[in-house]
Design an enzyme around this catalytic site. Structure first.
Site, PDB file in Angstrom:
ATOM      1  N   ASN A  17     -17.754  -0.382 -14.628  1.00  0.00           N
ATOM      2  CA  ASN A  17     -16.924  -0.974 -13.571  1.00  0.00           C
ATOM      3  C   ASN A  17     -17.250  -2.457 -13.392  1.00  0.00           C
ATOM      4  O   ASN A  17     -16.346  -3.278 -13.196  1.00  0.00           O
ATOM      5  CB  ASN A  17     -17.109  -0.217 -12.251  1.00  0.00           C
ATOM      6  CG  ASN A  17     -16.249   1.030 -12.194  1.00  0.00           C
ATOM      7  OD1 ASN A  17     -15.036   0.942 -12.038  1.00  0.00           O
ATOM      8  ND2 ASN A  17     -16.869   2.191 -12.372  1.00  0.00           N
ATOM      9  N   ARG A  95     -28.669   3.948  -5.160  1.00  0.00           N
ATOM     10  CA  ARG A  95     -29.721   4.058  -4.145  1.00  0.00           C
ATOM     11  C   ARG A  95     -29.054   4.020  -2.783  1.00  0.00           C
ATOM     12  O   ARG A  95     -28.213   3.140  -2.520  1.00  0.00           O
ATOM     13  CB  ARG A  95     -30.695   2.890  -4.292  1.00  0.00           C
ATOM     14  CG  ARG A  95     -31.991   3.169  -3.571  1.00  0.00           C
ATOM     15  CD  ARG A  95     -33.094   2.207  -3.892  1.00  0.00           C
ATOM     16  NE  ARG A  95     -34.372   2.871  -3.694  1.00  0.00           N
ATOM     17  CZ  ARG A  95     -35.466   2.263  -3.292  1.00  0.00           C
ATOM     18  NH1 ARG A  95     -35.474   0.981  -3.069  1.00  0.00           N
ATOM     19  NH2 ARG A  95     -36.587   2.949  -3.124  1.00  0.00           N
ATOM     20  N   ASN A 111     -17.397  -0.299  -2.210  1.00  0.00           N
ATOM     21  CA  ASN A 111     -17.965   0.675  -3.152  1.00  0.00           C
ATOM     22  C   ASN A 111     -16.825   1.382  -3.863  1.00  0.00           C
ATOM     23  O   ASN A 111     -15.725   1.502  -3.307  1.00  0.00           O
ATOM     24  CB  ASN A 111     -18.804   1.713  -2.387  1.00  0.00           C
ATOM     25  CG  ASN A 111     -19.446   2.731  -3.316  1.00  0.00           C
ATOM     26  OD1 ASN A 111     -19.973   2.383  -4.392  1.00  0.00           O
ATOM     27  ND2 ASN A 111     -19.424   4.001  -2.945  1.00  0.00           N
ATOM     28  N   HIS A 113     -15.937   5.093  -5.667  1.00  0.00           N
ATOM     29  CA  HIS A 113     -16.425   6.474  -5.730  1.00  0.00           C
ATOM     30  C   HIS A 113     -15.431   7.300  -6.549  1.00  0.00           C
ATOM     31  O   HIS A 113     -14.221   7.174  -6.348  1.00  0.00           O
ATOM     32  CB  HIS A 113     -16.557   7.042  -4.312  1.00  0.00           C
ATOM     33  CG  HIS A 113     -17.090   8.434  -4.312  1.00  0.00           C
ATOM     34  ND1 HIS A 113     -18.429   8.710  -4.547  1.00  0.00           N
ATOM     35  CD2 HIS A 113     -16.479   9.629  -4.167  1.00  0.00           C
ATOM     36  CE1 HIS A 113     -18.600  10.021  -4.523  1.00  0.00           C
ATOM     37  NE2 HIS A 113     -17.434  10.598  -4.300  1.00  0.00           N
ATOM     38  N   VAL A 148     -22.801   7.855   3.815  1.00  0.00           N
ATOM     39  CA  VAL A 148     -22.623   7.760   2.358  1.00  0.00           C
ATOM     40  C   VAL A 148     -21.178   8.134   1.988  1.00  0.00           C
ATOM     41  O   VAL A 148     -20.681   9.193   2.394  1.00  0.00           O
ATOM     42  CB  VAL A 148     -23.618   8.688   1.628  1.00  0.00           C
ATOM     43  CG1 VAL A 148     -23.343   8.710   0.125  1.00  0.00           C
ATOM     44  CG2 VAL A 148     -25.038   8.230   1.895  1.00  0.00           C
ATOM     45  N   ASP A 149     -20.526   7.275   1.221  1.00  0.00           N
ATOM     46  CA  ASP A 149     -19.142   7.486   0.754  1.00  0.00           C
ATOM     47  C   ASP A 149     -18.158   7.662   1.913  1.00  0.00           C
ATOM     48  O   ASP A 149     -17.149   8.359   1.796  1.00  0.00           O
ATOM     49  CB  ASP A 149     -19.066   8.679  -0.226  1.00  0.00           C
ATOM     50  CG  ASP A 149     -19.923   8.464  -1.453  1.00  0.00           C
ATOM     51  OD1 ASP A 149     -20.056   7.301  -1.868  1.00  0.00           O
ATOM     52  OD2 ASP A 149     -20.470   9.436  -1.987  1.00  0.00           O
ATOM     53  N   GLU A 178     -10.584   3.891 -12.518  1.00  0.00           N
ATOM     54  CA  GLU A 178     -11.546   3.161 -11.683  1.00  0.00           C
ATOM     55  C   GLU A 178     -11.524   1.681 -12.036  1.00  0.00           C
ATOM     56  O   GLU A 178     -11.529   0.806 -11.170  1.00  0.00           O
ATOM     57  CB  GLU A 178     -12.966   3.698 -11.889  1.00  0.00           C
ATOM     58  CG  GLU A 178     -13.197   5.079 -11.309  1.00  0.00           C
ATOM     59  CD  GLU A 178     -14.655   5.510 -11.427  1.00  0.00           C
ATOM     60  OE1 GLU A 178     -15.557   4.698 -11.171  1.00  0.00           O
ATOM     61  OE2 GLU A 178     -14.901   6.683 -11.781  1.00  0.00           O
TER      62      GLU A 178
HETATM   63  C1  GRF Z   1     -18.590   5.384 -11.486  1.00  0.00           C
HETATM   64  O1  GRF Z   1     -18.011   6.634 -11.738  1.00  0.00           O
HETATM   65  C2  GRF Z   1     -18.463   5.020 -10.034  1.00  0.00           C
HETATM   66  O2  GRF Z   1     -17.305   5.509  -9.444  1.00  0.00           O
HETATM   67  C3  GRF Z   1     -19.669   5.691  -9.426  1.00  0.00           C
HETATM   68  O3  GRF Z   1     -20.682   5.545 -10.396  1.00  0.00           O
HETATM   69  C4  GRF Z   1     -20.107   5.412 -11.689  1.00  0.00           C
HETATM   70  C5  GRF Z   1     -20.622   4.141 -12.266  1.00  0.00           C
HETATM   71  O4  GRF Z   1     -20.226   3.940 -13.595  1.00  0.00           O
HETATM   72  N1  GRF Z   1     -19.985   5.116  -8.155  1.00  0.00           N
HETATM   73  P1  GRF Z   1     -20.385   2.519 -14.265  1.00  0.00           P
HETATM   74  O5  GRF Z   1     -21.868   2.149 -14.169  1.00  0.00           O
HETATM   75  O6  GRF Z   1     -19.519   1.556 -13.530  1.00  0.00           O
HETATM   76  O7  GRF Z   1     -19.969   2.696 -15.689  1.00  0.00           O
END
Ligand code: GRF
Length: 193
Positions: A17, A95, A111, A113, A148-149, A178
């Site tokens: 990401n 974390r 964030n 998710h 969280v989330d 994503e």
């Molecule tokens: C992703 O699936 C994100 O949604 C979640 O952790 C994963 C991270 O993947 N929070 P990357 O390190 O971005 O490849």
């Protein structure tokens, strides 16, 4: 060109990401720049990817701080402020945050998710969605608050669950979404600041 919003991406691992955000920021009309990639783990693959892309890659290792998560976050916060960072994008930062960092960056920390929140917060989201017989999965970008989330949802993308999907196959398709969702949502967010 007007000043672009300085974003720091916080990672713990692979960083796909983060890489998508770095690529998005290369577009001339992108309203944000990735000014820093910061990991809590020295072996995070994403640090190499960021450095290769010419982005400052910094590890603030959590180890020397032991169980004192707030002291670790104070070191992170200092690194962010020294660089004039305006927005934090958590991207696989594994974390749980203390109220210190959450409060310090209230309204300025996002964030991503891998589920359609509020469904399936936490880990193993794809396996849980499949086991529950859901027809669709997806991903969510949200503002970070104490839970969280949780926190206000800024954007979501939906992905159909196909017959025979396992968590890996579904996870790959969600991850593609994503990468698009995070860049688009972050751009909209910073334009509104
Ligand atoms: C992703 O699936 C994100 O949604 C979640 O952790 C994963 C991270 O993947 N929070 P990357 O390190 O971005 O490849």
């Amino acid at each position: 060109m007007t000043q672009r919003t300085k974003v720091a991406v916080l990672i713990s691992g692979r960083g796909s990401n983060m890489e998508a955000l770095v690529r998005a920021a290369q577009a001339a009309d992108c309203p944000f720049e990735i000014a820093l990639v910061l990991s809590n783990k020295p072996d995070a693959k994403g640090l190499e990817i960021a450095a290769q892309a010419g982005v400052e890659a910094l590890c603030v290792d959590q180890k020397p701080f032991g169980k004192d998560r707030e002291a670790h976050e104070r070191a992170i916060d200092a690194a962010l402020r020294e660089r004039g960072i305006e927005v934090i994008a958590l991207a696989g930062y594994m974390r749980i945050l203390t109220p210190f960092l959450v409060d310090a960056w209230e309204g300025r920390m996002l964030n991503i998710h891998p589920s359609l929140l509020p469904k399936y917060p936490g880990l193993d989201t794809h396996a849980r969605a499949i086991a529950a017989g859901e027809a669709e999965a997806g991903c969510t970008v949200h503002l970070v608050t104490a839970g969280v989330d949780e926190g206000p949802i800024l954007g979501q993308a939906r992905v159909p669950i196909r017959p025979g999907d396992d968590d890996h196959a579904l996870g790959v398709r969600v991850l593609e979404q994503e990468h698009k969702l995070y860049a688009a949502t972050l751009a909209t967010f910073v334009r509104g600041l």
